[in-house]
Design a protein around this motif. Structure first.
Motif, PDB file in Angstrom:
ATOM      1  N   ILE A   1       7.669   8.363   2.331  1.00 44.48           N
ATOM      2  CA  ILE A   1       6.867   7.717   2.840  1.00 44.48           C
ATOM      3  C   ILE A   1       6.906   6.408   2.389  1.00 44.48           C
ATOM      4  O   ILE A   1       6.894   6.075   1.450  1.00 44.48           O
ATOM      5  CB  ILE A   1       5.385   8.235   2.477  1.00 44.48           C
ATOM      6  CG1 ILE A   1       5.201   9.510   2.919  1.00 44.48           C
ATOM      7  CG2 ILE A   1       4.260   7.338   3.179  1.00 44.48           C
ATOM      8  CD1 ILE A   1       3.745  10.217   2.379  1.00 44.48           C
ATOM      9  N   LYS A   2       7.184   5.403   3.509  1.00 47.51           N
ATOM     10  CA  LYS A   2       7.555   4.165   3.187  1.00 47.51           C
ATOM     11  C   LYS A   2       6.342   3.140   3.981  1.00 47.51           C
ATOM     12  O   LYS A   2       5.778   3.521   4.771  1.00 47.51           O
ATOM     13  CB  LYS A   2       8.608   3.866   3.756  1.00 47.51           C
ATOM     14  CG  LYS A   2      10.027   4.458   3.205  1.00 47.51           C
ATOM     15  CD  LYS A   2      11.258   4.003   3.843  1.00 47.51           C
ATOM     16  CE  LYS A   2      12.418   4.850   3.289  1.00 47.51           C
ATOM     17  NZ  LYS A   2      13.885   4.651   3.987  1.00 47.51           N
ATOM     18  N   THR A   3       6.197   1.887   3.154  1.00 47.87           N
ATOM     19  CA  THR A   3       5.372   1.060   3.877  1.00 47.87           C
ATOM     20  C   THR A   3       5.798   0.589   5.147  1.00 47.87           C
ATOM     21  O   THR A   3       4.890   0.198   5.809  1.00 47.87           O
ATOM     22  CB  THR A   3       5.083  -0.176   2.950  1.00 47.87           C
ATOM     23  OG1 THR A   3       6.382  -1.031   2.678  1.00 47.87           O
ATOM     24  CG2 THR A   3       4.452   0.141   1.557  1.00 47.87           C
ATOM     25  N   LYS A   4       7.106   0.350   5.444  1.00 44.91           N
ATOM     26  CA  LYS A   4       7.470   0.065   6.670  1.00 44.91           C
ATOM     27  C   LYS A   4       8.552   1.157   7.398  1.00 44.91           C
ATOM     28  O   LYS A   4       9.280   1.716   6.558  1.00 44.91           O
ATOM     29  CB  LYS A   4       8.433  -1.263   6.530  1.00 44.91           C
ATOM     30  CG  LYS A   4       7.581  -2.457   5.889  1.00 44.91           C
ATOM     31  CD  LYS A   4       8.581  -3.832   6.009  1.00 44.91           C
ATOM     32  CE  LYS A   4       7.709  -4.840   5.548  1.00 44.91           C
ATOM     33  NZ  LYS A   4       8.604  -6.210   5.395  1.00 44.91           N
TER      34      LYS A   4
ATOM     35  N   ASP B   1       6.696  -0.006  -2.615  1.00 47.66           N
ATOM     36  CA  ASP B   1       7.075   0.078  -1.025  1.00 47.66           C
ATOM     37  C   ASP B   1       7.249   1.555  -0.561  1.00 47.66           C
ATOM     38  O   ASP B   1       7.976   1.783   0.695  1.00 47.66           O
ATOM     39  CB  ASP B   1       8.041  -0.891  -0.773  1.00 47.66           C
ATOM     40  CG  ASP B   1       9.415  -0.582  -1.368  1.00 47.66           C
ATOM     41  OD1 ASP B   1       9.592   0.367  -2.050  1.00 47.66           O
ATOM     42  OD2 ASP B   1      10.259  -1.609  -1.136  1.00 47.66           O
ATOM     43  N   PHE B   2       7.355   2.438  -1.461  1.00 50.10           N
ATOM     44  CA  PHE B   2       7.572   3.780  -0.994  1.00 50.10           C
ATOM     45  C   PHE B   2       7.035   4.917  -1.786  1.00 50.10           C
ATOM     46  O   PHE B   2       6.591   4.713  -3.168  1.00 50.10           O
ATOM     47  CB  PHE B   2       9.032   4.204  -0.736  1.00 50.10           C
ATOM     48  CG  PHE B   2       9.548   4.373  -2.283  1.00 50.10           C
ATOM     49  CD1 PHE B   2       9.996   5.821  -2.748  1.00 50.10           C
ATOM     50  CD2 PHE B   2       9.906   3.378  -3.086  1.00 50.10           C
ATOM     51  CE1 PHE B   2      10.534   5.901  -3.737  1.00 50.10           C
ATOM     52  CE2 PHE B   2      10.693   3.721  -4.387  1.00 50.10           C
ATOM     53  CZ  PHE B   2      10.889   4.786  -4.863  1.00 50.10           C
TER      54      PHE B   2
ATOM     55  N   SER C   1      -0.059   9.697   5.038  1.00 57.40           N
ATOM     56  CA  SER C   1      -0.622   8.422   5.017  1.00 57.40           C
ATOM     57  C   SER C   1       0.041   7.258   4.183  1.00 57.40           C
ATOM     58  O   SER C   1       0.288   7.604   2.947  1.00 57.40           O
ATOM     59  CB  SER C   1      -2.317   8.200   4.819  1.00 57.40           C
ATOM     60  OG  SER C   1      -2.924   7.024   4.582  1.00 57.40           O
ATOM     61  N   LYS C   2       0.099   6.053   4.491  1.00 51.96           N
ATOM     62  CA  LYS C   2       0.796   5.165   3.804  1.00 51.96           C
ATOM     63  C   LYS C   2      -0.236   4.560   2.610  1.00 51.96           C
ATOM     64  O   LYS C   2       0.289   3.789   1.543  1.00 51.96           O
ATOM     65  CB  LYS C   2       1.131   3.686   4.833  1.00 51.96           C
ATOM     66  CG  LYS C   2       2.326   4.122   5.647  1.00 51.96           C
ATOM     67  CD  LYS C   2       2.603   3.054   6.756  1.00 51.96           C
ATOM     68  CE  LYS C   2       3.362   3.365   7.699  1.00 51.96           C
ATOM     69  NZ  LYS C   2       4.638   3.906   7.200  1.00 51.96           N
ATOM     70  N   ASP C   3      -1.427   5.031   2.793  1.00 50.78           N
ATOM     71  CA  ASP C   3      -2.267   4.329   1.640  1.00 50.78           C
ATOM     72  C   ASP C   3      -2.167   5.223   0.391  1.00 50.78           C
ATOM     73  O   ASP C   3      -2.629   4.805  -0.722  1.00 50.78           O
ATOM     74  CB  ASP C   3      -3.827   4.713   2.351  1.00 50.78           C
ATOM     75  CG  ASP C   3      -4.145   4.049   3.481  1.00 50.78           C
ATOM     76  OD1 ASP C   3      -3.527   2.991   3.752  1.00 50.78           O
ATOM     77  OD2 ASP C   3      -5.162   4.523   4.058  1.00 50.78           O
TER      78      ASP C   3
ATOM     79  N   ALA D   1       7.606   8.065   8.102  1.00 51.42           N
ATOM     80  CA  ALA D   1       7.662   9.136   6.953  1.00 51.42           C
ATOM     81  C   ALA D   1       8.724  10.092   7.411  1.00 51.42           C
ATOM     82  O   ALA D   1       8.597  10.469   8.540  1.00 51.42           O
ATOM     83  CB  ALA D   1       6.528   9.810   6.736  1.00 51.42           C
TER      84      ALA D   1
ATOM     85  N   ILE E   1       0.603   5.421  -1.216  1.00 49.30           N
ATOM     86  CA  ILE E   1       1.890   4.695  -1.906  1.00 49.30           C
ATOM     87  C   ILE E   1       1.179   3.851  -3.082  1.00 49.30           C
ATOM     88  O   ILE E   1       0.256   3.058  -2.960  1.00 49.30           O
ATOM     89  CB  ILE E   1       2.441   3.731  -0.971  1.00 49.30           C
ATOM     90  CG1 ILE E   1       3.175   4.607   0.185  1.00 49.30           C
ATOM     91  CG2 ILE E   1       3.718   3.118  -1.853  1.00 49.30           C
ATOM     92  CD1 ILE E   1       3.980   3.763   1.285  1.00 49.30           C
TER      93      ILE E   1
END
Length: 559
Positions: free
Chosen positions: A96-99, A60-61, A51-53, A102, A55
């Motif tokens: 894992i990146k915000t944009k 941003d990663f 999950s990006k949560d 993964a 981060i």
């Protein structure tokens, strides 16, 4: 085993490096300090949903990397089959990146989640509290029981799954075609009409490539004759006292008069002479072609009707000849099926019955094997739970028959009696939180000895226990750690004292941001930390002595 874990920008962990050792590794720390975050990160690294949560706020990663050591030939063969580099250690990383998605890599090569899930069982097994809840579900209990099966049992499960999938597809086909056959007379009439209409047309490549061109030519022949006549009149007759051929002759004469002054004009004189003769020939041919043209009303009518027929077929059955022919082929096949549908359905039903009979036989074999595994598992588990101080408890596995499905016809239920004289009831209804943790530990002990899992991780395995029971659980974990690496998150002194390697994780505030850090403790630091677990922050000499005694005594616990 897990040699090293590196985590960056994951939740409250900014940058953390943990070098684990063999044997029993214990992680302690206050609630919220980040103990379980480490396990969550390791789980994501090895295939849990990313999950990006997670981060870190403002980043941003996040990056997670695990370094594993293994000498398992089965694992190396699996890696080789996936086209991965064979090496020891094995390095697995996840970004894992915000944009963007993964990305997981094994030895620097990107892999899919499916590949990772195949590799994970050879490296590590993580037990967290949610697994206790999972164990309460019947399907999970059945999967756990099946995990004790041999190669033949696993092959039968695969065969059955494939066979039931085939049966379901055949049944769906049967139901669909059975419904279709009820309206078949109306569909047969329509198909016969469509096939007859296409076949009667006797379509050829001419209809696709030349028909329209010939129709336009015939339909415009009157205009063609008139236009050609006017062109010939211009070429052959005087127009305003001017004739094309005479004009060219005059031009040639004018050039001839001055050639004697300019020899380069000779080439132009010759070209004009050539044009004059070519024009004369062309005029003759054009006149001959024009004389040959005749208006044929009958052919025009034929071409018009043919073109209308072809366009009508295209509007109904396909935009070109290939599509019309494909429609015809499919319609003929469908018609053949409908005409013979009764025979087809009989054969289809026969095939379904044969496959269901085979599935039933495989399911009986699977059920027979499960009951054998259940006897062995029951005996081993009852021994384990007695060792883990679940007094007077007894475990058994009940079987009931259900409708055949992908994994057979067994409904499996784990049953437990917590006290003497108490009736057996489903595990989910009887076991307390502490009992569930110990039962799960018992299962893990049995599974680990069977599958030779190199690393076991327990997150809060000590929930709901204390005192003597905690000591018993600790001794069980210590024995497990003789043959493999164990990583435990715990708050119980009885378990912490048994550790071969002790880490403490703490929170700190830097620039108004909470961060988590970890430290590997020396033996003296371990004594202090253990004393705090016993008596809180107000520790004295007696507490320190008690901690030293626990560590000294428990270091000798091996059996």
């Amino acid at each position: 085993m897990l040699l090293e874990l590196n985590i960056e920008n994951f939740a409250i962990i900014e940058n953390m490096n943990i070098e684990f050792e063999g044997g029993l590794n214990v992680i302690t720390g206050e609630t919220g300090s980040g103990k379980s975050i480490i396990i969550d990160g390791l789980g994501m690294l090895l295939g849990d949903r990313a999950s990006k949560d997670v981060i870190n706020t403002g980043k941003d990663f996040c990056h997670i990397e695990g370094i594993f050591s293994s000498n398992d030939e089965n694992l190396f063969n699996l890696l080789k089959g996936m086209g991965l580099e064979i090496s020891d250690p094995i390095i697995i990383s996840k970004d894992i990146k915000t944009k963007g998605p993964a990305i997981t890599r094994i030895n620097s090569k990107a892999v899919t989640a499916q590949s990772l899930n195949k590799i994970r069982p050879y490296l590590i097994d993580i037990f967290a509290q949610h697994e206790s809840m999972d164990l309460m579900r019947n399907e999970s209990q059945k999967r756990l029981l099946d995990s004790f099966g041999d190669k033949s049992h696993r092959e039968n499960l695969i065969k059955l799954k494939s066979l039931v999938e085939e049966i379901n597809l055949l049944k769906s086909d049967y139901e669909k075609n059975n419904r279709d056959s009820q309206n078949k007379n109306r569909e047969i009439d329509l198909l016969n009409y469509q096939i007859d209409e296409i076949e009667k047309a006797e379509l050829t490549d001419y209809d696709e490539e030349n028909l329209e061109e010939d129709f336009l030519k015939e339909d415009n022949k009157t205009n063609t004759i008139s236009s050609l006549a006017r062109a010939l009149e211009i070429l052959k007759s005087s127009y305003s006292d001017f004739n094309v051929e005479d004009g060219i002759d005059k031009a040639i004469g004018e050039i001839s008069d001055v050639i004697k002054f300019d020899g380069e004009l000779k080439v132009y004189e010759e070209e004009l002479e050539d044009i004059k003769y070519r024009l004369k020939d062309l005029t003759g041919e054009l006149e001959s072609y024009n004389n040959s043209l005749e208006i044929d009303g009958e052919r025009l009518g034929f071409l018009r009707d043919r073109l209308n027929l072809v366009n009508s077929l295209k509007s109904k059955y396909g935009k070109n000849l290939n599509e019309i022919n494909l429609f015809l082929e499919n319609s003929q096949q469908r018609l053949d099926f409908l005409v013979n549908s009764e025979k087809y359905l009989i054969n289809l039903k026969k095939e379904i019955d044969e496959k269901e009979s085979l599935a039933q036989k495989i399911s009986e074999k699977i059920s027979e094997n499960r009951k054998k595994f259940a006897e062995s598992l029951t005996e081993k588990l009852n021994e384990e739970i007695k060792e883990l101080n679940i007094k007077n408890a007894a475990f058994r596995i009940d079987f009931k028959k259900k409708d055949l499905s992908f994994d057979g016809f067994d409904h499996v239920e784990f049953m437990i009696s917590s006290n003497l004289g108490q009736a057996f009831a489903p595990l989910a209804k009887i076991a307390s939180g502490g009992e569930m943790s110990r039962i799960m530990l018992a299962f893990k002990s049995i599974i680990a000895s069977k599958d030779n899992i190199p690393t076991l991780i327990f997150d809060e395995i000590d929930a709901g226990i204390s005192g003597k029971t905690a000591q018993i659980v600790g001794n069980k974990i210590k024995r497990l750690a003789k043959d493999r690496q164990i990583i435990v998150i715990s708050h119980l002194p009885q378990i912490v004292a048994l550790s071969d390697c002790h880490f403490i994780i703490e929170k700190e505030v830097v620039d108004n941001k909470t961060r988590s850090k970890i430290k590997k403790l020396s033996i003296d630091e371990k004594v202090v930390e253990l004393a705090k677990l016993i008596a809180g922050d107000n520790i004295g000499g007696a507490t320190l002595d008690a901690a030293k005694e626990m560590i000294g005594v428990n270091k000798n616990v091996t059996d």
